[in-house]
Design an enzyme around this catalytic site. Sequence first.
Site, PDB file in Angstrom:
ATOM      1  N   LYS A  90       1.052  -1.161  -0.086  1.00  0.00           N
ATOM      2  CA  LYS A  90      -0.133   0.193   0.008  1.00  0.00           C
ATOM      3  C   LYS A  90       0.811   1.353   0.097  1.00  0.00           C
ATOM      4  CE  LYS A  90      -3.962   2.322   0.104  1.00  0.00           C
ATOM      5  NZ  LYS A  90      -3.484   2.762  -0.897  1.00  0.00           N
ATOM      6  N   GLN A 111       7.255   3.795   3.854  1.00  0.00           N
ATOM      7  CA  GLN A 111       5.875   3.482   3.781  1.00  0.00           C
ATOM      8  C   GLN A 111       5.685   2.314   4.557  1.00  0.00           C
ATOM      9  OE1 GLN A 111       3.748   5.407   1.498  1.00  0.00           O
ATOM     10  NE2 GLN A 111       2.335   5.020   2.845  1.00  0.00           N
ATOM     11  N   LYS A 114       5.636   3.484   8.224  1.00  0.00           N
ATOM     12  CA  LYS A 114       4.293   4.266   8.567  1.00  0.00           C
ATOM     13  C   LYS A 114       3.096   3.403   8.482  1.00  0.00           C
ATOM     14  CE  LYS A 114       4.073   7.550   5.298  1.00  0.00           C
ATOM     15  NZ  LYS A 114       3.890   8.355   4.181  1.00  0.00           N
ATOM     16  N   LYS A 126       5.532   1.891  -3.149  1.00  0.00           N
ATOM     17  CA  LYS A 126       5.373   3.361  -3.804  1.00  0.00           C
ATOM     18  C   LYS A 126       5.507   3.109  -5.264  1.00  0.00           C
ATOM     19  CE  LYS A 126       4.753   7.447  -2.354  1.00  0.00           C
ATOM     20  NZ  LYS A 126       4.115   7.997  -1.175  1.00  0.00           N
ATOM     21  N   GLY A 165      -2.710   8.241  -4.248  1.00  0.00           N
ATOM     22  CA  GLY A 165      -2.067   9.605  -4.683  1.00  0.00           C
ATOM     23  C   GLY A 165      -0.937   9.776  -4.019  1.00  0.00           C
ATOM     24  N   ASP A 166      -0.012  10.690  -4.723  1.00  0.00           N
ATOM     25  CA  ASP A 166       1.081  11.403  -3.865  1.00  0.00           C
ATOM     26  C   ASP A 166       1.261  12.652  -4.611  1.00  0.00           C
ATOM     27  OD1 ASP A 166       3.202  10.710  -1.605  1.00  0.00           O
ATOM     28  OD2 ASP A 166       4.366  11.467  -3.514  1.00  0.00           O
ATOM     29  N   ASN A 240      -2.323  19.080  -1.886  1.00  0.00           N
ATOM     30  CA  ASN A 240      -3.352  18.507  -1.027  1.00  0.00           C
ATOM     31  C   ASN A 240      -2.867  18.375   0.404  1.00  0.00           C
ATOM     32  OD1 ASN A 240      -3.869  15.573   0.364  1.00  0.00           O
ATOM     33  ND2 ASN A 240      -5.636  16.130  -0.747  1.00  0.00           N
ATOM     34  N   SER A 376      -6.922   5.603   3.630  1.00  0.00           N
ATOM     35  CA  SER A 376      -6.941   4.796   2.320  1.00  0.00           C
ATOM     36  C   SER A 376      -7.289   3.339   2.915  1.00  0.00           C
ATOM     37  CB  SER A 376      -5.526   4.741   1.752  1.00  0.00           C
ATOM     38  OG  SER A 376      -5.184   5.631   1.021  1.00  0.00           O
TER      39      SER A 376
HETATM   40  P1  NDP Z   1       0.696  17.635  -4.200  1.00  0.00           P
HETATM   41  O1  NDP Z   1       1.142  17.366  -5.613  1.00  0.00           O
HETATM   42  O2  NDP Z   1      -0.636  18.014  -4.058  1.00  0.00           O
HETATM   43  O3  NDP Z   1       1.488  19.054  -4.027  1.00  0.00           O
HETATM   44  C1  NDP Z   1       2.929  19.234  -3.808  1.00  0.00           C
HETATM   45  C2  NDP Z   1       3.104  20.564  -3.415  1.00  0.00           C
HETATM   46  O4  NDP Z   1       4.612  20.554  -3.063  1.00  0.00           O
HETATM   47  C3  NDP Z   1       2.951  21.470  -4.355  1.00  0.00           C
HETATM   48  O5  NDP Z   1       2.719  22.967  -3.691  1.00  0.00           O
HETATM   49  C4  NDP Z   1       4.416  21.495  -5.143  1.00  0.00           C
HETATM   50  O6  NDP Z   1       4.665  22.793  -5.852  1.00  0.00           O
HETATM   51  C5  NDP Z   1       5.433  21.347  -3.996  1.00  0.00           C
HETATM   52  N1  NDP Z   1       6.486  20.525  -4.598  1.00  0.00           N
HETATM   53  C6  NDP Z   1       6.677  19.467  -4.797  1.00  0.00           C
HETATM   54  N2  NDP Z   1       7.642  19.136  -5.586  1.00  0.00           N
HETATM   55  C7  NDP Z   1       8.400  20.039  -5.065  1.00  0.00           C
HETATM   56  C8  NDP Z   1       9.874  20.307  -5.200  1.00  0.00           C
HETATM   57  N3  NDP Z   1      10.802  19.441  -5.834  1.00  0.00           N
HETATM   58  N4  NDP Z   1      10.342  21.774  -4.740  1.00  0.00           N
HETATM   59  C9  NDP Z   1       9.576  22.425  -4.295  1.00  0.00           C
HETATM   60  N5  NDP Z   1       8.118  22.237  -3.937  1.00  0.00           N
HETATM   61  C10 NDP Z   1       7.528  21.175  -4.540  1.00  0.00           C
HETATM   62  O7  NDP Z   1       1.391  16.510  -3.485  1.00  0.00           O
HETATM   63  P2  NDP Z   1       0.770  16.158  -2.000  1.00  0.00           P
HETATM   64  O8  NDP Z   1       0.303  17.552  -1.113  1.00  0.00           O
HETATM   65  O9  NDP Z   1       0.028  15.131  -1.719  1.00  0.00           O
HETATM   66  O10 NDP Z   1       2.066  15.923  -1.273  1.00  0.00           O
HETATM   67  C11 NDP Z   1       3.091  16.534  -0.513  1.00  0.00           C
HETATM   68  C12 NDP Z   1       3.917  15.667   0.241  1.00  0.00           C
HETATM   69  O11 NDP Z   1       3.070  15.022   1.309  1.00  0.00           O
HETATM   70  C13 NDP Z   1       4.962  14.683  -0.506  1.00  0.00           C
HETATM   71  O12 NDP Z   1       6.167  14.520   0.062  1.00  0.00           O
HETATM   72  C14 NDP Z   1       4.029  13.407  -0.455  1.00  0.00           C
HETATM   73  O13 NDP Z   1       4.968  12.267  -0.640  1.00  0.00           O
HETATM   74  C15 NDP Z   1       3.509  13.640   1.086  1.00  0.00           C
HETATM   75  N6  NDP Z   1       2.385  12.820   1.411  1.00  0.00           N
HETATM   76  C16 NDP Z   1       1.201  13.135   0.851  1.00  0.00           C
HETATM   77  C17 NDP Z   1       0.260  12.205   0.822  1.00  0.00           C
HETATM   78  C18 NDP Z   1      -1.151  12.219   0.466  1.00  0.00           C
HETATM   79  O14 NDP Z   1      -2.009  11.572   1.065  1.00  0.00           O
HETATM   80  N7  NDP Z   1      -1.431  12.942  -0.657  1.00  0.00           N
HETATM   81  C19 NDP Z   1       0.117  11.100   2.089  1.00  0.00           C
HETATM   82  C20 NDP Z   1       1.393  11.514   3.096  1.00  0.00           C
HETATM   83  C21 NDP Z   1       2.520  11.913   2.773  1.00  0.00           C
HETATM   84  P3  NDP Z   1       4.563  22.792  -7.234  1.00  0.00           P
HETATM   85  O15 NDP Z   1       3.133  22.743  -7.856  1.00  0.00           O
HETATM   86  O16 NDP Z   1       5.384  24.004  -7.828  1.00  0.00           O
HETATM   87  O17 NDP Z   1       5.171  21.573  -7.852  1.00  0.00           O
HETATM   88  O1  2IT Z   2       2.826   8.840   1.581  1.00  0.00           O
HETATM   89  C1  2IT Z   2       1.968   8.472   1.626  1.00  0.00           C
HETATM   90  O2  2IT Z   2       1.493   7.864   2.515  1.00  0.00           O
HETATM   91  C2  2IT Z   2       0.659   8.587   0.499  1.00  0.00           C
HETATM   92  N1  2IT Z   2       1.155   9.062  -0.563  1.00  0.00           N
HETATM   93  C3  2IT Z   2      -0.467   8.108   0.701  1.00  0.00           C
HETATM   94  C4  2IT Z   2      -0.484   6.653   0.274  1.00  0.00           C
HETATM   95  C5  2IT Z   2      -1.895   5.835   0.438  1.00  0.00           C
HETATM   96  O3  2IT Z   2      -1.760   4.626   0.017  1.00  0.00           O
HETATM   97  O4  2IT Z   2      -2.981   6.201   0.685  1.00  0.00           O
END
Ligand code: NDP
Ligand code: 2IT
Length: 444
Positions: A90, A111, A114, A126, A165-166, A240, A376
């Site tokens: 997952k 992961q 976590k 992943k 998603g990520d 997100n 999830s």
């Molecule tokens: P999104 O794609 O929704 O948003 C990512 C954000 O981070 C954007 O504002 C983006 O800016 C910025 N960003 C991405 N890459 C870079 C970079 N190389 N340098 C600077 N800014 C950057 O992703 P999420 O919000 O889903 O994910 C954000 C973080 O949270 C990641 O580390 C992800 O692994 C982690 N995460 C996400 C989960 C989820 O459920 N979605 C769960 C657990 C962890 P820009 O638009 O300019 O690229």
């Molecule tokens: O980094 C993470 O934990 C995620 N992007 C969410 C993974 C998931 O299966 O919901």
Amino acid sequence: MSYVDEIYAKVVEQNPGEAEFHQAVKEVLDSLKLVIDANEEKYRKMALLERMVEPERIISFRVPWVDDNGQVQVNKGYRVQFNSAIGPYKGGLRLHPSVNQGILKFLGFEQVFKNSLTGLPIGGGKGGSNFDPKGKSDREVMAFCQSFMTELSKYIGADQDVPAGDIGVGAREIGFLYGQYKRLTGLYEGVLTGKGLNYGGSLVRTQATGYGLVYILDEMLKKNGKELAGKTVVISGSGNVAIYATEKAQQLGAKVVALSDSNGYIYDKDGIKLDVVKEIKEVRRGRIKEYADAVASAVYTEGKGIWNVACDIALPCATQNELNLDDAKALKANGCFAVAEGANMPSTREATDFFLESGMLFMPGKAANAGGVATSALEMSQNSQRLSWTFEEVDAKLKDIMVNIFAKADDAAKRYGVAGNYVAGANIAGFEKVVDAMMAQGIV
Ligand code: NDP
Ligand code: 2IT
């Protein structure tokens, strides 16, 4: 050489060029030293750490698709199936030009621990691609997703591997991926999470990572005699995780004053107006700079630098290694006393050590952002039951899970004589369950 040091040296030697993977392994192994040393002979004989740091399987494939000019494009696609000791693989799918095998191995490795911390039956994995969704039309994104899933569908399933998603993968991409999976296999099953509410998605999944981050932050503060209400918060990113962390922090009475994207950051002394951010980011897919055009009290600054904004609490919610030692020192110098990681490994090792050594409250990503994957897993449960729980039911379960994760990290840290070190606590608590399951299942 100790078993732990020996394994780290092997990981570096056998996985060349995978800096982020080395970094993630080192942090976990350093925390586990106390646990491993006490059981060294048994674990060595079973090659427990060798198995822990080697993914069960890595699938890598070609993703050809046609762009709007009729030009064929080719991207790299991957799924890292890291560890299935406690449940089906997952973890999310990341679409970003920086994606490579090493980054996905670091994310898959994190992961595993976590997912263990959530207390739910999910293993770790992943995947993703170096495809850049920025500036692509909906049709191009769909063409990419269909091609990606055509290959990935051979290796996933509701009881086998369940992606989500990520970075770069939200509701639109999950919809295209799900549609293609269903078309190829004829199965209407819970093979992806983060689905739309009309086709098997769970309420609260969209909000879950950000909300969960603030729930565990709130718990950490309370248990250390502090409170969130009235505090000034800086959050990096505006995707997100950042958006829903902002929403929950505001609901609990904090003032969020800054958000960013990869181009720069906004500072709004009056507090971020989240409806404006949602319109820019969720509807128009625009840049955070546009916020300052719309809101008079806001200032936009190009480039990195968000960690120089004075705050009580910092929540890095963008990407790995976005916060270095200088940033950590700037935060501390400006009065910041607590950090919780919404992103995966956003603080460099030097920054993490600084937070811990300077007595700041610090909750690492694998505990702090586990609310997303936990929800999830709740989506998977609802899919299996063919039921949909209410928003309140899912939200209450999420909150409960985050409070429990805090308790596990806190307890493990105390048991090993490092009270208040939630990095060690989270790594140890996550590791214990996976180890038990691996030892019980024999040499696999
Ligand atoms: P999104 O794609 O929704 O948003 C990512 C954000 O981070 C954007 O504002 C983006 O800016 C910025 N960003 C991405 N890459 C870079 C970079 N190389 N340098 C600077 N800014 C950057 O992703 P999420 O919000 O889903 O994910 C954000 C973080 O949270 C990641 O580390 C992800 O692994 C982690 N995460 C996400 C989960 C989820 O459920 N979605 C769960 C657990 C962890 P820009 O638009 O300019 O690229
Ligand atoms: O980094 C993470 O934990 C995620 N992007 C969410 C993974 C998931 O299966 O919901």
